[in-house]
Design an enzyme around this catalytic site. Sequence first.
Site, PDB file in Angstrom:
ATOM      1  N   GLU A  69      -9.707  -4.354  -6.013  1.00  0.00           N
ATOM      2  CA  GLU A  69      -8.958  -4.820  -4.837  1.00  0.00           C
ATOM      3  C   GLU A  69      -9.783  -4.488  -3.615  1.00  0.00           C
ATOM      4  O   GLU A  69     -10.314  -3.377  -3.522  1.00  0.00           O
ATOM      5  CB  GLU A  69      -7.594  -4.126  -4.795  1.00  0.00           C
ATOM      6  CG  GLU A  69      -6.686  -4.642  -3.698  1.00  0.00           C
ATOM      7  CD  GLU A  69      -5.322  -3.951  -3.729  1.00  0.00           C
ATOM      8  OE1 GLU A  69      -4.732  -3.792  -4.822  1.00  0.00           O
ATOM      9  OE2 GLU A  69      -4.858  -3.556  -2.651  1.00  0.00           O
ATOM     10  N   GLU A  89      -3.008   1.624  -8.420  1.00  0.00           N
ATOM     11  CA  GLU A  89      -2.849   2.756  -7.487  1.00  0.00           C
ATOM     12  C   GLU A  89      -1.670   3.642  -7.881  1.00  0.00           C
ATOM     13  O   GLU A  89      -0.814   3.979  -7.053  1.00  0.00           O
ATOM     14  CB  GLU A  89      -2.668   2.232  -6.054  1.00  0.00           C
ATOM     15  CG  GLU A  89      -3.877   1.483  -5.555  1.00  0.00           C
ATOM     16  CD  GLU A  89      -3.812   1.089  -4.074  1.00  0.00           C
ATOM     17  OE1 GLU A  89      -2.741   1.245  -3.467  1.00  0.00           O
ATOM     18  OE2 GLU A  89      -4.829   0.641  -3.542  1.00  0.00           O
TER      19      GLU A  89
HETATM   20  C1  GAL Z   1      -3.172  -1.718  -1.677  1.00  0.00           C
HETATM   21  C2  GAL Z   1      -2.114  -2.035  -2.733  1.00  0.00           C
HETATM   22  C3  GAL Z   1      -1.581  -3.431  -2.568  1.00  0.00           C
HETATM   23  C4  GAL Z   1      -1.243  -3.680  -1.131  1.00  0.00           C
HETATM   24  C5  GAL Z   1      -2.457  -3.466  -0.293  1.00  0.00           C
HETATM   25  C6  GAL Z   1      -2.240  -3.780   1.170  1.00  0.00           C
HETATM   26  O1  GAL Z   1      -3.409  -0.372  -1.566  1.00  0.00           O
HETATM   27  O2  GAL Z   1      -2.663  -1.918  -4.011  1.00  0.00           O
HETATM   28  O3  GAL Z   1      -0.456  -3.608  -3.370  1.00  0.00           O
HETATM   29  O4  GAL Z   1      -0.225  -2.811  -0.766  1.00  0.00           O
HETATM   30  O5  GAL Z   1      -2.832  -2.120  -0.405  1.00  0.00           O
HETATM   31  O6  GAL Z   1      -3.392  -3.485   1.919  1.00  0.00           O
END
Ligand code: GAL
Length: 834
Positions: free
Chosen positions: A529, A421
């Site tokens: 993710e 991100e």
């Molecule tokens: C994502 C990020 C992670 C964590 C997660 C929490 O956007 O890549 O590191 O912050 O959100 O929901």
Amino acid sequence: MKKLNFLLIFLALYATGIAAVKQINRVQSFNQSWKFTLADSTMNASSVSFDDNNWRSLNLPHDWSIESDFGKDFPATAGGGALPGGLGWYRKTFTVDIKDKEKRIYIDFDGVYRNSEVWINGTSVGKRPYGYSSFQYDLTPYIKFGSTNVIAVKVDNSKEPNSRWYSGSGIYRNVWLTTTNPVHVDHWGTYITTPKISASSAEIAIQTTIKNDDKSLKTVRVEQTLYDAQGKVVNKVDGPLYVSPGTSHQYLQSITVDKPMLWNIENPYLYKLVTRTYVTGRLTDEYTTNVGIRSFTFNVKKGFILNGKRVKINGVCNHHDLGALGAAVNARAIERQLQILKEMGCNGIRTSHNPPAPELLDLCDKMGFIVMDESFDMWLKKKTTYDYSADFAAWHERDLTDMIVRDRNHPSIFIWSIGNEVGEQWGEAKTEDMDLQQANVLLNKKKEVSAAEIRQGSLGKNALLTKHLVDITHGVDPTRPVSAACNGTDDTNPLFMSEALDLIGFNYHESEYAGITKHHPNQGFFSSESVSALQSRGFYLMPSDSMNIWPERWDKPFSNPLQKCSAYDNSHAPWGSTHETTWKIVKKYDHIAGQYIWTGFDYLGEPTPYWWPSRSSFFGIIDLAGFPKDVYYMYQSEWTTKDVLYIFPHWNWKAGQTVDVWAYYNNADEVELCLNGQSLGKRSKTGDDLHVMWRVPYAPGTLKAVSRKAGKEVLTKEIRTAGEPVNIRLKADRPTIAADGKDLSFVTVELIDKDGNASPLADQLVKFTVEGEGAIVGTDNGDQNDHVSLKKPERHLFYGKCLAIVQTNGKAGNITLKASVEGLPTQQILIQSK
Ligand code: GAL
């Protein structure tokens, strides 16, 4: 007699071709007997004569942050785990034998958080800003052979916040001393690939970097021996190489393996390659590399194909902390995490968002996980005030290259990630984001014009930067696809526009997965993710079919006096989803190679949706102490073939309450629920359902579930209302541990009533003492709001459970852990250190 026996065994092993006894031990642990102090920036403890007598003695790995109580005013903030940073010095005095005076001496740090500088006998040998990189220094020119030497390490984690999660502080990974002959295999000096694999044979290509630190040209015989998992020689090759003094050379060889055993997630078969170098017949070095033989592709239509078979990546993201142990690496603690995940059916790990400890990758090789190895959480655009973005321009090439050179022999790694991100998805880095001058040098360095650039006229700097990072990665290892975890999912994302990524990874946005091939017709796709559901173990908000999206929007402040999240799968961050929502989509479409769920384990820091007084995450499928939350069993029922029937919540409610009872099950076509012998009806999953539910007026007693297939009972499960606790129950995950000074036993504590039922709401304080050959190195309960240092030998139960972690002191013998709770008889458990 003993000698004769040894000789006979040796000859017998030799005759059968079993791996010969190792003759050269080039690497030794360098963790023992360091001195440590916290200091301010005025201290200079680099000189040999500095008096460190009053400093604390300790062994590495060490994380000083985890030793503190949690506090709201630490500059790391709740996002960084609400623990202190600071500046620390480490020193170690050691002797080097005079007989080693022709040898080369190197020190290897697996990871130091962060901004480290190392001195040997008063001379600085280097600095390393990035806290997750492994690095080596050549100490040889400065070593006093036959005398004492002093190594000093300054670690500066004083500028915080510099991370969006808990980083830890100090020399938190292992340190090694490498001693070699002048002619030796270089640091991370082998690169193994498997260019040809069939059922009848496989070719193993070996590139070895040989270094000659001697004063004259050397003819080096490089011998490669491949051993199978039993230690039997499979095949051998050797050949000569001429290496000029003071240079290193790469040598290419290959070994054929007949009927190769393939590495896969069920049977992660590992061969072992031993590289031996000889100069005029004398063995000068011996270097071991594990080898896994496997073929794979990411297919646009069919997802991930491993050894010709489709495998869905059912993975999780994890941060590096080990709960109560903080960032300090312990191989058994990592192994326990992986065992708990494997038991759930998980087969993948994403090392979010940084290069991991080498031990994690070794274990993933041995246990069969599909790893996405990730380099950075930011490039030039910063995410927190003092983060790595300031070092990126000067260091990214080195840090990225080192990660890949270090890790490219691990068969468990299938994807390289160049970032998570990153801000460059949306706009150019601004002046305040970076050292502009350095950044311009970096960005203008890219002179080549790619086909994509010609087609699109001109590409922005961020697309060029993407291509630059992909090129670095391909240059070091062209055998694996490069991806980036992107949350800007539209086509204007410069990372996609670069057309440089081999594999498209989306974070979240699960509703876009079905149609992804329209936008990216040529690249494989996976969810890098997903989910970000929010749960406190043991806490439930009803009705269970009402959804809690917390916060309402990512940029809207949120608070709720509960300071907890619901453990039904009915709570998630607005950018994410419930566990069930994303899994239904990932399961349905073959073109989705799989997902890495945020997260496997809770971690310190980032207590979304809250801030202080919370200090650790709610995202885990498993809590910080390692206790599974309920949704663990949803995955187990979907991802494993073993019979699963799991009902929740507990059965200690107030009279008159209506309670939603959920069941996760598989291998059955219905579940019947009974309360105190009365049937509450049968339920069956229909369509893509992943659980069944009963709305039950509470009455104390016994809740019993039976799963049946074609009328035949598969499993039964009972939950009983627990009465007043009368005793303590202690359970060790392993009652016998190795007497190596590192191994751990994880002991779970519960309170039980007169019939042995564990009390699900118990919150009493448990005090621990230990006797014998061990110590308590951490306690925890999974409560995100507990502010007592995780090193303290006492802990409140949280929803009925807490944990004590016991470590051997290195001697064989008994370790007795005692636990006491006011008003109850003290209990003890025996752990053997062998
Ligand atoms: C994502 C990020 C992670 C964590 C997660 C929490 O956007 O890549 O590191 O912050 O959100 O929901």
